[in-house]
Design a protein around this motif. Structure first.
Motif, mmCIF file in Angstrom:
data_model
loop_
_atom_site.group_PDB
_atom_site.id
_atom_site.type_symbol
_atom_site.label_atom_id
_atom_site.label_comp_id
_atom_site.label_asym_id
_atom_site.label_seq_id
_atom_site.Cartn_x
_atom_site.Cartn_y
_atom_site.Cartn_z
ATOM 1 N N SER A 1 0.823 -1.211 0.000
ATOM 2 C CA SER A 1 0.000 0.000 0.000
ATOM 3 C C SER A 1 0.852 1.254 0.000
ATOM 4 C CB SER A 1 -0.919 0.021 1.221
ATOM 5 O OG SER A 1 -0.162 0.157 2.413
ATOM 6 N N GLU A 2 0.358 2.253 -0.681
ATOM 7 C CA GLU A 2 0.973 3.569 -0.597
ATOM 8 C C GLU A 2 0.646 4.179 0.759
ATOM 9 O OE1 GLU A 2 0.312 7.813 -2.769
ATOM 10 O OE2 GLU A 2 0.470 6.067 -4.079
ATOM 11 N N THR B 1 -0.950 -6.852 0.261
ATOM 12 C CA THR B 1 -2.125 -7.577 -0.207
ATOM 13 C C THR B 1 -1.696 -8.659 -1.174
ATOM 14 O OG1 THR B 1 -3.531 -5.636 0.039
ATOM 15 C CG2 THR B 1 -4.326 -7.357 -1.452
ATOM 16 N N PHE B 2 -2.163 -9.871 -0.915
ATOM 17 C CA PHE B 2 -1.889 -10.994 -1.800
ATOM 18 C C PHE B 2 -2.951 -10.959 -2.890
ATOM 19 C CE2 PHE B 2 0.266 -11.749 2.070
ATOM 20 C CZ PHE B 2 1.473 -12.304 1.668
ATOM 21 N N GLU B 3 -2.562 -10.467 -4.054
ATOM 22 C CA GLU B 3 -3.485 -10.222 -5.171
ATOM 23 C C GLU B 3 -3.779 -11.520 -5.909
ATOM 24 O OE1 GLU B 3 -4.862 -7.347 -5.600
ATOM 25 O OE2 GLU B 3 -3.547 -5.940 -4.568
ATOM 26 N N ALA C 1 12.544 -5.677 4.250
ATOM 27 C CA ALA C 1 12.872 -7.064 4.599
ATOM 28 C C ALA C 1 11.708 -7.999 4.267
ATOM 29 C CB ALA C 1 13.225 -7.169 6.079
ATOM 30 N N ALA C 2 10.476 -7.543 4.486
ATOM 31 C CA ALA C 2 9.298 -8.372 4.184
ATOM 32 C C ALA C 2 9.184 -8.621 2.690
ATOM 33 C CB ALA C 2 8.027 -7.704 4.705
ATOM 34 N N THR C 3 9.377 -7.590 1.893
ATOM 35 C CA THR C 3 9.255 -7.782 0.445
ATOM 36 C C THR C 3 10.389 -8.656 -0.077
ATOM 37 O OG1 THR C 3 10.347 -5.656 -0.011
ATOM 38 C CG2 THR C 3 7.945 -5.644 0.076
ATOM 39 N N ALA D 1 4.941 -5.398 -5.805
ATOM 40 C CA ALA D 1 4.795 -4.127 -6.510
ATOM 41 C C ALA D 1 4.149 -3.115 -5.572
ATOM 42 C CB ALA D 1 3.931 -4.315 -7.741
ATOM 43 N N GLN D 2 4.402 -1.847 -5.841
ATOM 44 C CA GLN D 2 3.692 -0.775 -5.132
ATOM 45 C C GLN D 2 2.272 -0.723 -5.643
ATOM 46 O OE1 GLN D 2 5.776 0.243 -2.269
ATOM 47 N NE2 GLN D 2 4.242 1.786 -2.584
ATOM 48 N N ARG D 3 1.320 -0.544 -4.754
ATOM 49 C CA ARG D 3 -0.089 -0.403 -5.145
ATOM 50 C C ARG D 3 -0.272 0.989 -5.720
ATOM 51 N NH1 ARG D 3 -4.003 -3.570 -4.231
ATOM 52 N NH2 ARG D 3 -6.149 -2.893 -4.358
#
Length: 129
Positions: free
Chosen positions: A15-16, A66-68, A113-115, A126-128
């Motif tokens: 999320s932005e 978010t898992f798209e 670290a999460a990404t 990706a950035q939302r």
């Protein structure tokens, strides 16, 4: 079903917006999420939109991952796989599930670290927009 099949090649958006997670006596209709049980009401809302008069306790500085992907009800262990992978990196999560999609909130400082860890699992991050 194996949760790694959904992670490998799956898209995760960051999320932005930054979020505040708080306990309240009064749900907010404009919040991203409201969770009510017999003991408390928890709200996830964009930072800066929270009415402090309604806050009992709060935690600021969360980003939403978010898992798209559509996750079937028959799938087991998906959030467990995500939580375990992020826990290995000492990343705390706040997990939310919609009908067919999962979200995890991580502290803003933990996003890199999460990404990186999710990319190791095969996710495209990706950035939302």
């Amino acid at each position: 079903m194996d949760p790694t099949e959904f992670l490998d090649g799956g898209t995760v958006t960051v999320s932005e917006e930054t979020y505040t997670v708080y306990k309240t006596e009064h749900p907010e209709s404009s919040a991203f999420a409201t969770i009510r049980d017999e003991n408390e009401t928890t709200v996830v809302a964009e930072a800066g939109t929270v009415d402090d008069a309604n806050v009992v306790e709060s935690e600021d500085g969360w980003k939403r991952l978010t898992f798209e992907m559509v996750l079937p009800f028959e799938l087991f262990g998906f959030l467990a796989a995500v939580a375990t992978a992020l826990a290995e990196e000492d990343i705390s999560i706040f997990a939310l599930s919609a009908y067919s999609t999962d979200h995890v909130l991580v502290k803003e400082r933990d996003v890199p670290a999460a990404t990186a860890k999710l990319e190791e699992l095969g996710c495209r991050v990706a950035q939302r927009e």
